[in-house]
Write a protein that holds these residues in place. Structure first.
Motif, PDB file in Angstrom:
ATOM      1  N   TRP A   1       0.834  -1.203   0.000  1.00 30.67           N
ATOM      2  CA  TRP A   1       0.000   0.000   0.000  1.00 30.67           C
ATOM      3  C   TRP A   1       0.868   1.251   0.000  1.00 30.67           C
ATOM      4  O   TRP A   1       0.698   2.159  -0.809  1.00 30.67           O
ATOM      5  CB  TRP A   1      -0.875   0.008   1.246  1.00 30.67           C
ATOM      6  N   TRP A   2       1.803   1.298   0.946  1.00 27.20           N
ATOM      7  CA  TRP A   2       2.597   2.519   1.119  1.00 27.20           C
ATOM      8  C   TRP A   2       3.637   2.671   0.031  1.00 27.20           C
ATOM      9  O   TRP A   2       3.946   3.789  -0.381  1.00 27.20           O
ATOM     10  CB  TRP A   2       3.226   2.549   2.498  1.00 27.20           C
ATOM     11  N   TRP A   3       4.184   1.567  -0.478  1.00 24.57           N
ATOM     12  CA  TRP A   3       5.106   1.680  -1.608  1.00 24.57           C
ATOM     13  C   TRP A   3       4.399   2.299  -2.818  1.00 24.57           C
ATOM     14  O   TRP A   3       4.987   3.110  -3.533  1.00 24.57           O
ATOM     15  CB  TRP A   3       5.658   0.305  -1.992  1.00 24.57           C
ATOM     16  N   VAL A   4       3.143   1.900  -3.038  1.00 30.64           N
ATOM     17  CA  VAL A   4       2.378   2.487  -4.145  1.00 30.64           C
ATOM     18  C   VAL A   4       2.102   3.960  -3.888  1.00 30.64           C
ATOM     19  O   VAL A   4       2.336   4.823  -4.740  1.00 30.64           O
ATOM     20  CB  VAL A   4       1.059   1.721  -4.361  1.00 30.64           C
ATOM     21  N   VAL A   5       1.613   4.265  -2.702  1.00 27.46           N
ATOM     22  CA  VAL A   5       1.256   5.643  -2.367  1.00 27.46           C
ATOM     23  C   VAL A   5       2.461   6.562  -2.500  1.00 27.46           C
ATOM     24  O   VAL A   5       2.376   7.657  -3.069  1.00 27.46           O
ATOM     25  CB  VAL A   5       0.655   5.720  -0.955  1.00 27.46           C
ATOM     26  N   PHE A   6       3.601   6.144  -1.979  1.00 23.70           N
ATOM     27  CA  PHE A   6       4.786   7.001  -1.973  1.00 23.70           C
ATOM     28  C   PHE A   6       5.606   6.903  -3.257  1.00 23.70           C
ATOM     29  O   PHE A   6       6.565   7.650  -3.436  1.00 23.70           O
ATOM     30  CB  PHE A   6       5.667   6.675  -0.763  1.00 23.70           C
ATOM     31  N   GLY A   7       5.250   5.987  -4.144  1.00 23.92           N
ATOM     32  CA  GLY A   7       5.921   5.912  -5.438  1.00 23.92           C
ATOM     33  C   GLY A   7       7.157   5.041  -5.473  1.00 23.92           C
ATOM     34  O   GLY A   7       7.973   5.161  -6.391  1.00 23.92           O
ATOM     35  N   ASP A   8       7.301   4.119  -4.522  1.00 22.57           N
ATOM     36  CA  ASP A   8       8.446   3.210  -4.533  1.00 22.57           C
ATOM     37  C   ASP A   8       8.243   2.037  -5.489  1.00 22.57           C
ATOM     38  O   ASP A   8       9.211   1.359  -5.843  1.00 22.57           O
ATOM     39  CB  ASP A   8       8.729   2.692  -3.124  1.00 22.57           C
ATOM     40  N   VAL A   9       6.992   1.767  -5.865  1.00 23.59           N
ATOM     41  CA  VAL A   9       6.712   0.806  -6.929  1.00 23.59           C
ATOM     42  C   VAL A   9       5.728   1.453  -7.892  1.00 23.59           C
ATOM     43  O   VAL A   9       4.931   2.316  -7.509  1.00 23.59           O
ATOM     44  CB  VAL A   9       6.123  -0.530  -6.407  1.00 23.59           C
TER      45      VAL A   9
ATOM     46  N   SER B   1       6.268  -4.545 -11.226  1.00 26.22           N
ATOM     47  CA  SER B   1       6.994  -3.708 -10.280  1.00 26.22           C
ATOM     48  C   SER B   1       6.709  -4.131  -8.847  1.00 26.22           C
ATOM     49  O   SER B   1       7.626  -4.213  -8.014  1.00 26.22           O
ATOM     50  CB  SER B   1       6.616  -2.239 -10.481  1.00 26.22           C
ATOM     51  N   SER B   2       5.461  -4.422  -8.562  1.00 23.35           N
ATOM     52  CA  SER B   2       5.076  -4.812  -7.207  1.00 23.35           C
ATOM     53  C   SER B   2       5.746  -6.113  -6.795  1.00 23.35           C
ATOM     54  O   SER B   2       6.320  -6.215  -5.701  1.00 23.35           O
ATOM     55  CB  SER B   2       3.555  -4.961  -7.119  1.00 23.35           C
ATOM     56  N   TYR B   3       5.685  -7.113  -7.653  1.00 23.04           N
ATOM     57  CA  TYR B   3       6.244  -8.413  -7.291  1.00 23.04           C
ATOM     58  C   TYR B   3       7.768  -8.372  -7.231  1.00 23.04           C
ATOM     59  O   TYR B   3       8.390  -9.065  -6.403  1.00 23.04           O
ATOM     60  CB  TYR B   3       5.771  -9.475  -8.274  1.00 23.04           C
ATOM     61  N   ALA B   4       8.394  -7.576  -8.078  1.00 22.13           N
ATOM     62  CA  ALA B   4       9.851  -7.466  -8.017  1.00 22.13           C
ATOM     63  C   ALA B   4      10.292  -6.864  -6.687  1.00 22.13           C
ATOM     64  O   ALA B   4      11.284  -7.319  -6.079  1.00 22.13           O
ATOM     65  CB  ALA B   4      10.359  -6.605  -9.173  1.00 22.13           C
TER      66      ALA B   4
ATOM     67  N   ALA C   1      13.255 -11.607   0.293  1.00 24.25           N
ATOM     68  CA  ALA C   1      14.503 -12.381   0.273  1.00 24.25           C
ATOM     69  C   ALA C   1      15.497 -11.817   1.281  1.00 24.25           C
ATOM     70  O   ALA C   1      16.171 -12.567   2.008  1.00 24.25           O
ATOM     71  CB  ALA C   1      15.101 -12.387  -1.131  1.00 24.25           C
ATOM     72  N   ARG C   2      15.591 -10.481   1.332  1.00 22.42           N
ATOM     73  CA  ARG C   2      16.508  -9.851   2.274  1.00 22.42           C
ATOM     74  C   ARG C   2      16.095 -10.111   3.711  1.00 22.42           C
ATOM     75  O   ARG C   2      16.940 -10.437   4.568  1.00 22.42           O
ATOM     76  CB  ARG C   2      16.555  -8.346   2.008  1.00 22.42           C
ATOM     77  N   LEU C   3      14.817  -9.979   4.018  1.00 24.34           N
ATOM     78  CA  LEU C   3      14.343 -10.169   5.387  1.00 24.34           C
ATOM     79  C   LEU C   3      14.555 -11.607   5.853  1.00 24.34           C
ATOM     80  O   LEU C   3      15.046 -11.844   6.968  1.00 24.34           O
ATOM     81  CB  LEU C   3      12.864  -9.804   5.486  1.00 24.34           C
ATOM     82  N   VAL C   4      14.183 -12.570   5.009  1.00 25.04           N
ATOM     83  CA  VAL C   4      14.331 -13.974   5.400  1.00 25.04           C
ATOM     84  C   VAL C   4      15.801 -14.333   5.583  1.00 25.04           C
ATOM     85  O   VAL C   4      16.185 -14.986   6.564  1.00 25.04           O
ATOM     86  CB  VAL C   4      13.658 -14.893   4.358  1.00 25.04           C
ATOM     87  N   ALA C   5      16.638 -13.883   4.663  1.00 28.36           N
ATOM     88  CA  ALA C   5      18.073 -14.175   4.785  1.00 28.36           C
ATOM     89  C   ALA C   5      18.648 -13.561   6.053  1.00 28.36           C
ATOM     90  O   ALA C   5      19.460 -14.194   6.753  1.00 28.36           O
ATOM     91  CB  ALA C   5      18.816 -13.653   3.562  1.00 28.36           C
TER      92      ALA C   5
END
Length: 394
Positions: A330-338, A344-347, A354-358
């Motif tokens: 939600w916030w990535w869309v609102v703020f323009g990060d995706v 774009s969303s799935y990437a 991947a970063r969080l789990v690792a």
């Protein structure tokens, strides 16, 4: 009575039915908190308090200083009503009218368990509110562009399902297969059981299958659906109603039915509770054969059960990490990060999950502590970084 760890707690009593509703603001960042509103018969203030604390962690854990989106605080709402009750929408309307000042100024909210986004949007419109996330737009330079991105994102459909209903479960599926690989399990050689077949559970099942996992059972409110050869998840999604219940008359050959609670007894590698809170207790631990539990729902595993699973070598990927992606997207869309697209969303979700789990698996191996403890520490580090960036968070 207000718990001293929360900034604000509201208990509301419906003047018509006597139904109770609750709002908890756990933390504020720049005066704002984020978190959904659930409808569940039996919902309590204690439950909403725990969910609000979880939202604080969800907001923090995905922080990236390169993003335009800076995490908000955590809040949550809940109403003690069955979403199927004919009076549920009327109760919801009176509740939102009563807490409207908090929604306008501090609490950005949306769908959660038992509540569809289109329902809360319609109720908000009937109350003269542009949306239930208006408070966040005060922090955005180009508000029309942000609104347009959000509208475009929710207009995207993937395989007949809204992108907004898929991103959370997509993230859960990525968390599950990421955890599996850290445990030496390849998705193509793994099996999964998913409890709940709403937006999170249904999407998680879809994208587990897409990665090669054999989903051998799903459970909805009517019971268990099982096929050890692997369920046709797309057919189940097509037979699902708006409440996540699968039409049994449309099931294929070879499918077996069972009791709603039998999902814990089905052998599998990946166990994904993706519906209710508090569904895995200490007495359930011996029934679980999975190699890892991935919390698609909020607070599905009781602490003592998680401890016992850990003693057996079964890690639990905590809810505020595994199911974080609906809120973050939600916030990535609102703020323009995706961009408001599937690609774009799935990437973005792929890279962040991947970063969080690792990170949490590496920290768990290094410290000998649980994934939850390591995820909590990661959220705390991010909270400190956000505080340094924007000032006192409250």
């Amino acid at each position: 009575m207000k718990d001293s760890s929360s900034l604000l707690e509201i208990t509301w009593t419906d003047p018509v039915t006597g139904t109770k509703g609750f709002v908890v603001i756990d933390t504020l960042v720049r005066g704002l908190a984020s978190g959904g509103l659930r409808l569940r018969k039996g919902c309590t203030l204690e439950e909403v308090r725990g969910l609000a604390q979880g939202m604080t962690r969800k907001e923090a854990v995905v922080y990236d200083p390169q993003d335009r989106y800076v995490p908000l605080g955590g809040g949550k709402g809940g109403i003690d009503v069955d979403p199927a009750d004919p009076e549920a929408v009327a109760v919801l309307t009176r509740f939102l009218a009563a807490v409207r000042p908090v929604v306008r100024e501090q609490w950005t909210t949306g769908e959660d368990f038992g509540l569809r986004q289109e329902t809360i949007d319609k109720v908000a419109a009937d109350l003269g509110m542009a949306s239930t996330v208006e408070a966040v737009f005060a922090t955005i330079d180009d508000v029309p562009a942000a609104r347009q991105r959000l509208a475009e994102a929710f207009a995207v459909h993937v395989g007949g399902i809204s992108l907004g209903d898929l991103v959370g479960g997509y993230g859960v599926a990525r968390a599950a297969t990421g955890a599996a690989r850290h445990l030496g399990l390849e998705p193509g050689e793994s099996t999964a059981v998913v409890q709940g077949f709403g937006s999170i559970g249904g999407a998680a099942a879809r994208y587990l299958v897409e990665q090669g996992v054999r989903v051998v059972a799903v459970a909805d409110r009517e019971g268990l659906i099982r096929d050890d050869a692997g369920l046709d998840v797309e057919a189940l999604l097509a037979a699902r109603d708006g409440a996540g219940v699968i039409d049994r008359s449309r099931l294929g050959a070879g499918v077996r039915l069972g009791d709603r609670d039998a999902w814990l007894d089905v052998p599998c590698d990946l166990l994904v509770p993706a519906a209710m809170s508090y569904v895995i207790g200490p007495d359930d631990v011996d029934r679980i054969t999975a190699r890892v539990v991935v919390e698609g729902a909020n607070m599905p595993t009781l602490p003592e059960a998680e401890r016992l699973l850990g003693e057996r070598g079964v890690p639990v990927v905590p809810d505020f990490l595994a199911n974080v992606m609906t809120n973050a997207w939600w916030w990535w869309v609102v703020f323009g990060d995706v961009a408001p697209t599937e690609e774009s969303s799935y990437a973005k979700i792929d890279a962040v999950m991947a970063r969080l789990v690792a990170t949490v698996f590496a920290d768990s191996t290094a410290t000998g502590t649980s994934l939850r403890s390591c995820a909590l520490e990661l959220a705390a580090r991010h909270t400190a970084a956000v505080t340094e960036r924007v000032g006192i968070t409250g």
